[in-house]
Design a protein around this motif. Structure first.
Motif, PDB file in Angstrom:
ATOM      1  N   GLU A  97       0.838  -1.205   0.000  1.00  0.00           N
ATOM      2  CA  GLU A  97       0.000   0.000   0.000  1.00  0.00           C
ATOM      3  C   GLU A  97       0.870   1.251   0.000  1.00  0.00           C
ATOM      4  O   GLU A  97       0.536   2.251  -0.615  1.00  0.00           O
ATOM      5  CB  GLU A  97      -0.937  -0.021   1.215  1.00  0.00           C
ATOM      6  N   ALA A  98       2.017   1.161   0.673  1.00  0.00           N
ATOM      7  CA  ALA A  98       2.930   2.304   0.703  1.00  0.00           C
ATOM      8  C   ALA A  98       3.508   2.585  -0.680  1.00  0.00           C
ATOM      9  O   ALA A  98       4.014   3.675  -0.946  1.00  0.00           O
ATOM     10  CB  ALA A  98       4.056   2.045   1.695  1.00  0.00           C
ATOM     11  N   LEU A  99       3.429   1.599  -1.588  1.00  0.00           N
ATOM     12  CA  LEU A  99       3.915   1.787  -2.963  1.00  0.00           C
ATOM     13  C   LEU A  99       2.756   2.120  -3.906  1.00  0.00           C
ATOM     14  O   LEU A  99       2.861   1.944  -5.117  1.00  0.00           O
ATOM     15  CB  LEU A  99       4.617   0.518  -3.459  1.00  0.00           C
ATOM     16  N   ASN A 100       1.631   2.536  -3.347  1.00  0.00           N
ATOM     17  CA  ASN A 100       0.456   2.903  -4.128  1.00  0.00           C
ATOM     18  C   ASN A 100      -0.297   1.716  -4.725  1.00  0.00           C
ATOM     19  O   ASN A 100      -1.025   1.852  -5.705  1.00  0.00           O
ATOM     20  CB  ASN A 100       0.800   3.912  -5.235  1.00  0.00           C
ATOM     21  N   PHE A 101      -0.124   0.546  -4.131  1.00  0.00           N
ATOM     22  CA  PHE A 101      -0.995  -0.580  -4.485  1.00  0.00           C
ATOM     23  C   PHE A 101      -2.294  -0.401  -3.707  1.00  0.00           C
ATOM     24  O   PHE A 101      -2.290   0.150  -2.609  1.00  0.00           O
ATOM     25  CB  PHE A 101      -0.361  -1.917  -4.074  1.00  0.00           C
ATOM     26  N   ILE A 146      -3.929  10.772 -10.717  1.00  0.00           N
ATOM     27  CA  ILE A 146      -2.884  10.827  -9.699  1.00  0.00           C
ATOM     28  C   ILE A 146      -3.211   9.910  -8.534  1.00  0.00           C
ATOM     29  O   ILE A 146      -4.300   9.956  -7.969  1.00  0.00           O
ATOM     30  CB  ILE A 146      -2.709  12.275  -9.190  1.00  0.00           C
ATOM     31  N   GLU A 147      -2.247   9.070  -8.199  1.00  0.00           N
ATOM     32  CA  GLU A 147      -2.343   8.299  -6.961  1.00  0.00           C
ATOM     33  C   GLU A 147      -1.149   8.699  -6.147  1.00  0.00           C
ATOM     34  O   GLU A 147      -0.044   8.848  -6.666  1.00  0.00           O
ATOM     35  CB  GLU A 147      -2.263   6.809  -7.253  1.00  0.00           C
ATOM     36  N   SER A 148      -1.370   8.885  -4.870  1.00  0.00           N
ATOM     37  CA  SER A 148      -0.256   9.329  -4.038  1.00  0.00           C
ATOM     38  C   SER A 148      -0.492   8.897  -2.608  1.00  0.00           C
ATOM     39  O   SER A 148      -1.634   8.842  -2.147  1.00  0.00           O
ATOM     40  CB  SER A 148      -0.142  10.850  -4.113  1.00  0.00           C
ATOM     41  N   THR A 149       0.603   8.610  -1.930  1.00  0.00           N
ATOM     42  CA  THR A 149       0.485   8.286  -0.513  1.00  0.00           C
ATOM     43  C   THR A 149       0.120   9.544   0.271  1.00  0.00           C
ATOM     44  O   THR A 149      -0.260   9.462   1.427  1.00  0.00           O
ATOM     45  CB  THR A 149       1.823   7.714   0.014  1.00  0.00           C
ATOM     46  N   GLN A 154      -3.548  15.573   0.971  1.00  0.00           N
ATOM     47  CA  GLN A 154      -2.966  16.892   1.213  1.00  0.00           C
ATOM     48  C   GLN A 154      -2.456  17.555  -0.067  1.00  0.00           C
ATOM     49  O   GLN A 154      -2.536  18.780  -0.208  1.00  0.00           O
ATOM     50  CB  GLN A 154      -1.780  16.792   2.189  1.00  0.00           C
ATOM     51  N   PHE A 155      -1.893  16.750  -1.001  1.00  0.00           N
ATOM     52  CA  PHE A 155      -1.083  17.375  -2.046  1.00  0.00           C
ATOM     53  C   PHE A 155      -1.517  17.108  -3.483  1.00  0.00           C
ATOM     54  O   PHE A 155      -0.834  17.528  -4.406  1.00  0.00           O
ATOM     55  CB  PHE A 155       0.383  16.946  -1.880  1.00  0.00           C
ATOM     56  N   VAL A 187       0.100   8.945 -12.740  1.00  0.00           N
ATOM     57  CA  VAL A 187       1.178   9.198 -11.797  1.00  0.00           C
ATOM     58  C   VAL A 187       0.933   8.402 -10.526  1.00  0.00           C
ATOM     59  O   VAL A 187      -0.188   8.355 -10.027  1.00  0.00           O
ATOM     60  CB  VAL A 187       1.200  10.704 -11.441  1.00  0.00           C
ATOM     61  N   THR A 188       1.981   7.737 -10.019  1.00  0.00           N
ATOM     62  CA  THR A 188       1.902   7.219  -8.648  1.00  0.00           C
ATOM     63  C   THR A 188       3.052   7.847  -7.886  1.00  0.00           C
ATOM     64  O   THR A 188       4.208   7.699  -8.259  1.00  0.00           O
ATOM     65  CB  THR A 188       1.962   5.682  -8.576  1.00  0.00           C
ATOM     66  N   ASP A 189       2.690   8.564  -6.844  1.00  0.00           N
ATOM     67  CA  ASP A 189       3.657   9.405  -6.151  1.00  0.00           C
ATOM     68  C   ASP A 189       3.875   8.930  -4.726  1.00  0.00           C
ATOM     69  O   ASP A 189       2.958   8.439  -4.071  1.00  0.00           O
ATOM     70  CB  ASP A 189       3.097  10.841  -6.154  1.00  0.00           C
ATOM     71  N   ARG A 190       5.109   9.071  -4.272  1.00  0.00           N
ATOM     72  CA  ARG A 190       5.400   8.750  -2.865  1.00  0.00           C
ATOM     73  C   ARG A 190       6.022   9.967  -2.197  1.00  0.00           C
ATOM     74  O   ARG A 190       7.084   9.889  -1.601  1.00  0.00           O
ATOM     75  CB  ARG A 190       6.340   7.559  -2.773  1.00  0.00           C
TER      76      ARG A 190
END
Lengths: 337, 87
Positions: free
Chosen positions: A99-103, B31-34, B38-39, B63-66
């Motif tokens: 989940e932390a990797l956007n899964f 956009i997907e982001s952890t 907020q952002f 986009v997948t952002d961390r």
């Protein structure tokens, strides 16, 4: 350093790391990657189509960025191979790392969590939105390898009991009849039923053939867990989107796997608000009509007997130039599919 | 400039992002982001700015952002666009 593992020595080290992590090594994959530190193999991971699997990291190296590094590379390779979204089946305890990797979580099962990267399910459902009809709807999931009078009977009977009946044709191409042909024959075979919508299952009908079992224990009932996962995905995500309240299945006199699937369905789906309705198979002679029987007839080149089993549209396809390759393939194979 | 092929740039490491571009008839940015809550709007604004600078009007951007910072978003977008428009 990250590298594809190819030599016998590398494979042995990968297997050892996978097994040390309490997983089992599966031979089936498209890419197997390893991460090395000072010549030592510290992490491995594999890709099998759009499924990432056998991700194992040496205990001393966990908690850092190695998982992200491995998954990045596996997804890069998978994307280059034409896949947009990727599944990971893992133990529930490992789900947060993904989940932390956007899964995103798709299925929570006591023995496994299914996650997806790339929002494939959302995009699949969004693409089907124009087909969504209001009302008390039903569904059948069929392979139709190929479409028979048996399928026709099931679909016609089910359609009479619901507002709209969705017919999901299994996308996966591991059957004698290719997906495009199966889909077309279903569409032609039910064209006169106005409340039937035919659509592809995309990759959201979980197949026992691609279901990875490497993280399960030897004693776990793998086939059972695979079926439950498939049904939870259907019940939690697909059924609510289409307003499906009933799922129809044909009675299964011979194939044990299919019969177990039906029993599992009756156990799993009610919790998702979906009722399972079983419909007696149509008989011709003393036997139920089945696609298996059609393929057996093709193996015997008994084309005349097909008239009692399949509609004109399927028969025409079988006898066409396009169908010839399939006939020849069946003559030379003896598997069930 | 047009997005002419499917490309990918970036990584899944913390403070980085992965960008996928592909040709399309309209412009869409997913956009997907952890840190989406907020952002998301700031990530989107930064991506739109890069697209605009290059005159890109159509394509699918995923986009997948961390938790990448602005300059990382810019750099990854530039790289992805460079790959998508070359040749």
């Amino acid at each position: 350093m990250i590298a594809q593992l190819l030599t016998r020595d590398e494979l042995q080290r990968a297997r050892a790391l996978v097994e040390r992590s309490g997983l089992s090594f599966e031979e089936r994959y498209d890419n197997l990657l390893g991460l090395f530190e000072g010549g030592a193999l510290v992490a491995v991971g594999a890709r099998d189509g759009n499924v990432l699997k056998m991700l194992a990291i040496e205990a001393s190296h966990q908690g850092g960025g190695l998982l992200g590094e491995l998954v990045t590379e596996l997804i890069r390779l998978g994307y280059a191979a034409g896949f947009d979204a990727f599944f990971v089946y893992t133990r529930p305890g490992s789900a947060p790392s993904f989940e932390a990797l956007n899964f995103r979580r798709l299925v929570n099962h006591p023995q496994l969590t299914l996650l997806e990267y790339g929002r494939g399910l959302e995009r699949y459902l969004e693409a089907q939105r124009p087909l969504v009809r209001e009302g008390d709807n039903g569904a059948v999931v069929v392979n139709c390898n190929p479409f028979t009078f048996g399928h026709r009977f099931l679909i016609e009977t089910a359609a009479a009991q619901v507002a709209t009946l969705y017919v999901f044709v299994v996308r996966e191409d591991r059957s004698a009849f290719p997906f495009a042909a199966r889909m077309r024959l279903v569409a032609e075979g039910v064209a006169d039923l106005s409340n039937v919508v035919v659509l592809e299952s995309s990759r959201y009908a979980i197949s026992s053939l691609t279901f990875p079992a490497y993280f399960l224990k030897k004693s776990d009932p793998v086939a059972q867990i695979q079926m439950e996962t498939d049904l939870l995905l259907f019940g939690r995500h697909i059924a609510p989107f289409f307003g499906i309240r009933r799922r129809f299945i044909g009675s299964e006199p011979t194939c044990r796997t299919t019969r177990t699937y039906g029993e599992t369905m009756k156990r799993i789906l009610p919790a998702c608000g979906v009722e399972t309705v079983q419909i007696e198979r149509r008989q011709v002679g003393d036997e139920a009509v089945s696609a298996f029987r059609v393929r057996q007839a093709l193996r015997r080149e008994a084309y005349e007997s097909l008239r009692t089993l399949v509609p004109e549209s399927t028969l025409a396809f079988i006898l066409s130039e396009e169908g010839r390759a399939i006939r020849e393939k069946l003559l030379n194979s003896h598997g069930r599919h | 400039m047009d997005i002419r092929r499917k490309v990918q740039a970036g990584t899944m490491q913390s403070s980085d992002l992965m960008i996928f571009l592909e040709p399309a008839d309209t412009l869409s940015i997913e956009i997907e982001s952890t840190v989406k809550k907020q952002f998301e709007h700031l990530i989107r604004a930064r991506i739109e700015a890069v697209l605009e600078r290059h005159g890109v009007k159509t394509g699918t951007v995923r986009v997948t952002d961390r938790g990448a910072l602005d300059y990382a978003i810019e750099a990854r977008m530039e790289t992805a666009l460079g790959r998508a428009t070359e040749g």
